[in-house]
Design a protein around this motif. Structure first.
Motif, PDB file in Angstrom:
ATOM      1  N   UNK A 278       1.330  -1.329   0.111  1.00 46.09           N
ATOM      2  CA  UNK A 278       0.076  -0.250  -0.227  1.00 46.09           C
ATOM      3  C   UNK A 278       0.877   0.995  -0.509  1.00 46.09           C
ATOM      4  N   UNK A 279       1.387   0.871   0.826  1.00 46.35           N
ATOM      5  CA  UNK A 279       2.915   2.353   0.856  1.00 46.35           C
ATOM      6  C   UNK A 279       3.324   2.505  -0.266  1.00 46.35           C
ATOM      7  N   UNK A 280       3.896   1.516  -0.969  1.00 48.29           N
ATOM      8  CA  UNK A 280       4.677   1.690  -2.396  1.00 48.29           C
ATOM      9  C   UNK A 280       3.545   2.520  -3.429  1.00 48.29           C
ATOM     10  N   UNK A 281       2.473   2.122  -3.390  1.00 42.71           N
ATOM     11  CA  UNK A 281       1.304   2.204  -4.740  1.00 42.71           C
ATOM     12  C   UNK A 281       0.621   3.345  -3.939  1.00 42.71           C
TER      13      UNK A 281
ATOM     14  N   UNK B  83      -4.251  13.868   8.298  1.00 37.39           N
ATOM     15  CA  UNK B  83      -3.519  12.940   7.675  1.00 37.39           C
ATOM     16  C   UNK B  83      -1.640  12.759   7.211  1.00 37.39           C
ATOM     17  N   UNK B  84      -2.049  13.884   7.273  1.00 35.17           N
ATOM     18  CA  UNK B  84      -0.456  14.877   6.339  1.00 35.17           C
ATOM     19  C   UNK B  84       0.324  13.401   7.296  1.00 35.17           C
ATOM     20  N   UNK B  85       0.204  14.220   8.590  1.00 32.03           N
ATOM     21  CA  UNK B  85       1.265  13.277  10.084  1.00 32.03           C
ATOM     22  C   UNK B  85       1.125  11.685   9.722  1.00 32.03           C
ATOM     23  N   UNK B  86      -0.373  11.568   9.366  1.00 29.35           N
ATOM     24  CA  UNK B  86       0.075   9.617   9.261  1.00 29.35           C
ATOM     25  C   UNK B  86       0.994   9.382   7.924  1.00 29.35           C
ATOM     26  N   UNK B  87       0.962  10.060   7.291  1.00 30.59           N
ATOM     27  CA  UNK B  87       1.485   9.902   5.940  1.00 30.59           C
ATOM     28  C   UNK B  87       3.346   9.707   5.676  1.00 30.59           C
TER      29      UNK B  87
ATOM     30  N   UNK C 142       7.944   6.733   6.799  1.00 31.24           N
ATOM     31  CA  UNK C 142       8.936   6.327   7.868  1.00 31.24           C
ATOM     32  C   UNK C 142       8.851   4.581   8.488  1.00 31.24           C
ATOM     33  N   UNK C 143       7.545   3.824   8.292  1.00 30.57           N
ATOM     34  CA  UNK C 143       7.075   2.433   8.834  1.00 30.57           C
ATOM     35  C   UNK C 143       7.540   1.860   7.362  1.00 30.57           C
ATOM     36  N   UNK C 144       6.877   2.292   6.266  1.00 32.07           N
ATOM     37  CA  UNK C 144       8.421   1.482   4.362  1.00 32.07           C
ATOM     38  C   UNK C 144      10.189   1.577   4.764  1.00 32.07           C
ATOM     39  N   UNK C 145       9.982   2.435   5.341  1.00 33.33           N
ATOM     40  CA  UNK C 145      12.044   2.587   5.681  1.00 33.33           C
ATOM     41  C   UNK C 145      11.928   1.205   6.536  1.00 33.33           C
ATOM     42  N   UNK C 146      11.015   1.140   7.290  1.00 32.79           N
ATOM     43  CA  UNK C 146      11.811   0.556   8.560  1.00 32.79           C
ATOM     44  C   UNK C 146      11.105  -1.908   8.182  1.00 32.79           C
ATOM     45  N   UNK C 147       9.637  -1.485   7.346  1.00 37.65           N
ATOM     46  CA  UNK C 147       9.855  -2.364   6.832  1.00 37.65           C
ATOM     47  C   UNK C 147      11.339  -3.491   6.157  1.00 37.65           C
ATOM     48  N   UNK C 148      11.544  -2.025   5.343  1.00 36.23           N
ATOM     49  CA  UNK C 148      11.927  -2.684   4.103  1.00 36.23           C
ATOM     50  C   UNK C 148      13.582  -3.160   4.637  1.00 36.23           C
ATOM     51  N   UNK C 149      13.634  -1.988   6.174  1.00 35.56           N
ATOM     52  CA  UNK C 149      14.929  -2.823   6.563  1.00 35.56           C
ATOM     53  C   UNK C 149      14.097  -4.244   7.012  1.00 35.56           C
ATOM     54  N   UNK C 150      13.292  -4.414   7.821  1.00 39.29           N
ATOM     55  CA  UNK C 150      12.960  -6.043   8.532  1.00 39.29           C
ATOM     56  C   UNK C 150      13.121  -7.056   7.221  1.00 39.29           C
ATOM     57  N   UNK C 151      12.913  -6.732   6.278  1.00 36.42           N
ATOM     58  CA  UNK C 151      12.697  -8.052   5.299  1.00 36.42           C
ATOM     59  C   UNK C 151      13.431  -8.048   4.381  1.00 36.42           C
TER      60      UNK C 151
END
Length: 123
Positions: free
Chosen positions: A59-62, A96-100, A105-114
């Motif tokens: 979703x984040x990449x989308x 909403x902007x803060x959540x974005x 940042x969560x995508x970055x963390x997820x990428x690191x974890x993966x």
């Protein structure tokens, strides 16, 4: 199931990732959408396996690939909540902007974890 499964490498290469400097400071390298796509694809065994973490990354990449669709959905959400005061609407927009930003940042963390998980499997 996954929004990015039919995305081409050319489309991924065109993505302009905001806040690359902050991402680079946080993880030591810039966020590469093509690498993120490959990690999601690997983790989901070619987009066939249901994985909640990979779905979030998908979703984040989308949203990075199609920001206009994200804006449209956010506007629809705001329109649904129009019954509030204008100050409440402004507050909702800021949230909403803060959540974005947090999702990026969560995508970055997820990428690191993966990435770490992928390295463990190959070791």
């Amino acid at each position: 199931m996954y929004k990015i499964k039919d995305v081409t490498p050319e489309e991924l290469k065109k993505i302009q990732v905001p806040n690359q400097e902050m991402i680079e400071r946080y993880r030591g390298s810039k966020l590469n959408p093509l690498e993120s796509y490959q990690l999601i694809k690997e983790r989901t065994e070619g987009f066939t396996k249901d994985d909640p973490v990979a779905k979030e990354a998908d979703s984040l990449l989308y949203w990075l690939l199609y920001p206009e669709k994200k804006e449209k959905e956010i506007k629809q959400d705001i329109d649904k909540n129009r019954s509030g005061t204008s100050s409440q609407k402004s507050l909702d927009e800021l949230k909403l902007k803060e959540k974005e930003r947090l999702r990026l940042l969560e995508l970055v963390e997820l990428e690191l974890a993966m990435e770490a998980d992928s390295k463990k499997k190959t070791a």
